[in-house]
Design a protein around this motif. Structure first.
Motif, short mmCIF file in Angstrom:
data_model
loop_
_atom_site.label_atom_id
_atom_site.label_comp_id
_atom_site.label_asym_id
_atom_site.label_seq_id
_atom_site.Cartn_x
_atom_site.Cartn_y
_atom_site.Cartn_z
N GLN A 93 31.18 -74.36 -64.01
CA GLN A 93 32.30 -74.49 -64.94
C GLN A 93 33.39 -75.46 -64.47
O GLN A 93 34.46 -75.52 -65.06
CB GLN A 93 32.96 -73.13 -65.17
CG GLN A 93 32.06 -72.06 -65.71
CD GLN A 93 31.54 -72.37 -67.10
OE1 GLN A 93 30.33 -72.42 -67.32
NE2 GLN A 93 32.45 -72.59 -68.02
N GLY A 94 33.13 -76.16 -63.39
CA GLY A 94 34.16 -77.08 -62.88
C GLY A 94 35.26 -76.36 -62.11
O GLY A 94 35.20 -75.14 -61.93
N VAL A 95 36.25 -77.12 -61.66
CA VAL A 95 37.33 -76.57 -60.85
C VAL A 95 38.70 -76.87 -61.42
O VAL A 95 38.87 -77.85 -62.15
CB VAL A 95 37.35 -77.14 -59.41
CG1 VAL A 95 36.25 -76.56 -58.59
CG2 VAL A 95 37.30 -78.65 -59.43
N THR A 96 39.66 -76.04 -61.06
CA THR A 96 41.07 -76.34 -61.31
C THR A 96 41.84 -76.03 -60.03
O THR A 96 41.46 -75.14 -59.28
CB THR A 96 41.65 -75.48 -62.44
OG1 THR A 96 41.30 -74.12 -62.21
CG2 THR A 96 41.13 -75.92 -63.79
N LEU A 97 42.91 -76.76 -59.81
CA LEU A 97 43.74 -76.53 -58.62
C LEU A 97 44.57 -75.27 -58.80
O LEU A 97 45.09 -75.01 -59.89
CB LEU A 97 44.69 -77.71 -58.40
CG LEU A 97 44.05 -79.04 -58.01
CD1 LEU A 97 45.11 -80.14 -58.00
CD2 LEU A 97 43.37 -78.96 -56.66
N THR A 98 44.69 -74.48 -57.75
CA THR A 98 45.65 -73.37 -57.76
C THR A 98 47.04 -73.97 -57.50
O THR A 98 47.16 -75.17 -57.24
CB THR A 98 45.36 -72.38 -56.62
OG1 THR A 98 45.49 -73.08 -55.38
CG2 THR A 98 43.97 -71.80 -56.74
#
Ligand SMILES: [Mn+2]
Ligand SMILES: [Mn+2]
Ligand SMILES: [Mn+2]
Ligand SMILES: [Mn+2]
Lengths: 220, 220
Positions: free
Chosen positions: A58-63
């Motif tokens: 699902q891909g990544v997002t930055l915290t």
DNA sequence: AAAAATTTTTAGATTTACCTAAAAATTTAA
DNA sequence: TTAAATTTTTAGGTAAATCTAAAAATTTTT
């Protein structure tokens, strides 16, 4: 403390997230000049460190923590670019690779004093905004030159392409930051744009016009 | 192209070779804060790359190529130190660790322009000579303050100890580079040295006197 | 809704720079 | 000149960041 490599991944993810909501493995791999398998490995590590949120496939997002690190690297990168251009007389097309290394020097003192030495600049040599030491910066609201209509005028305040070839080309055309321009015509045949500068009239391709950012000062 | 680590080993070997002819594995390990076994591994690699000459159990010496790299790193280290002190207002006891990182930035252009920006300095903030871009520099001929006799005078032009504690101490005593001094007495009891400065008289321990370098301007 | 194409992950290796423990060589001391 | 102490090397492993090849999941096309 992050490694040089981790920092580069975080920065890459940050920049990709500016363009697409869903940052994909392959996109990261291409940007980092590495293989998707390596990206998956690194993403897992960053997720374990709490720097990115990651769901398989699902891909990544930055915290928040990841974004803070990324913005800090961006700040350093851009401040060093200002140093190189303003103090060491580098051209705007020559600074990227060196800044790519300098951005990883780990010293808070260093970057704060550098910022002060440079007079707390708000933008780098390519018009990109420099975050302050708390990571805050104004979301710049530029218009692409290609989107202007005949008669519109404005000031060149940025570029959305940092390749040396492109920047050298702009330099030769006299299209540098701060220049006043006005659209005098848009060619039917190839969509190329006729631009009036203070001292001359030039024609640029659609491709070039796409990557010049204008702060508009009045439509007609 | 050498790695960050290889460069640090070469620099360490270079500095150790200034003191002892035969550079030993253990000495390198101590300096590099690593284990002798790791040093042996690295020495073999450097030997294979033609950067050091190595005979088992006999220590190492730099080859011409190895020395060139080492001197180049030293040059960068010292130029960055000058930048930090002269331009960013760091104290002379605060610059070492940052310069330790900056010295590895790989760009010939960068260091040449930095050199020019700084006005081609001949010495760093600790009085150590800065090699020119061809690696040449004058062998400095300093005398240790401890070796002076009563009545001798000279100028402080260097230190042979770079620890922050030592440098801060000198700063507090007013014993900074360029200061004129004269030996007014040497205490029988503990060998401490009485020094006349332009504005005051101070007493320093033998230990401190050992690490201050003087360019003598006249014995009596 | 299958089939095909694309994207992503896993499995298993490699390289670099380390490490510990033990063996070998050299140097120093008795 | 043996014995003891020191120095150095070897052997065998680990962790980080990478890779290739193949398997699995997802998306797009028919
Ligand atoms: Mn980088
Ligand atoms: Mn930039
Ligand atoms: Mn270093
Ligand atoms: Mn120094």
């Amino acid at each position: 403390m992050q490694s040089y490599t981790e920092e580069n991944y975080l920065k890459t993810i940050y920049h990709l997230a500016e363009k697409t909501t869903n940052v994909q493995t392959n996109a990261i791999a291409e940007q980092m000049q590495t293989k998707p398998a390596s990206v998956t490995d690194m993403i897992k590590k960053l997720a374990e460190k709490g720097l990115v949120d990651y769901i398989k496939y699902q891909g990544v997002t930055l915290t928040e923590a990841g974004k803070n690190t990324a913005v800090d690297i961006v700040r350093k990168h851009r401040l060093w670019e200002v140093f190189l251009v303003n103090k060491l007389n580098f051209k705007w097309d020559e600074v990227h690779d060196v800044a790519e290394e300098l951005e990883h020097i780990k010293s808070i003192e260093l970057i704060e004093r550098l910022d002060e030495f440079l007079g707390f600049p708000k933008a780098d040599p390519h018009g990109d905004p420099i975050p302050d030491k708390n990571g805050r910066f104004a979301k710049t609201q530029f218009i692409k030159l290609i989107e202007l209509k005949i008669g519109d005028s404005g000031t060149i305040t940025g570029v959305s392409q940092h390749s040396s070839a492109f920047l050298k080309h702009l330099e030769k055309l006299g299209l540098t930051l701060g220049k006043q321009i006005q659209i005098s015509d848009i060619t039917d045949f190839d969509g190329s744009v006729e631009i009036k500068l203070s001292d001359k009239q030039i024609n640029i391709s659609r491709e070039v016009a796409k990557h010049i950012l204008i702060s508009s000062n009045g439509k007609n």
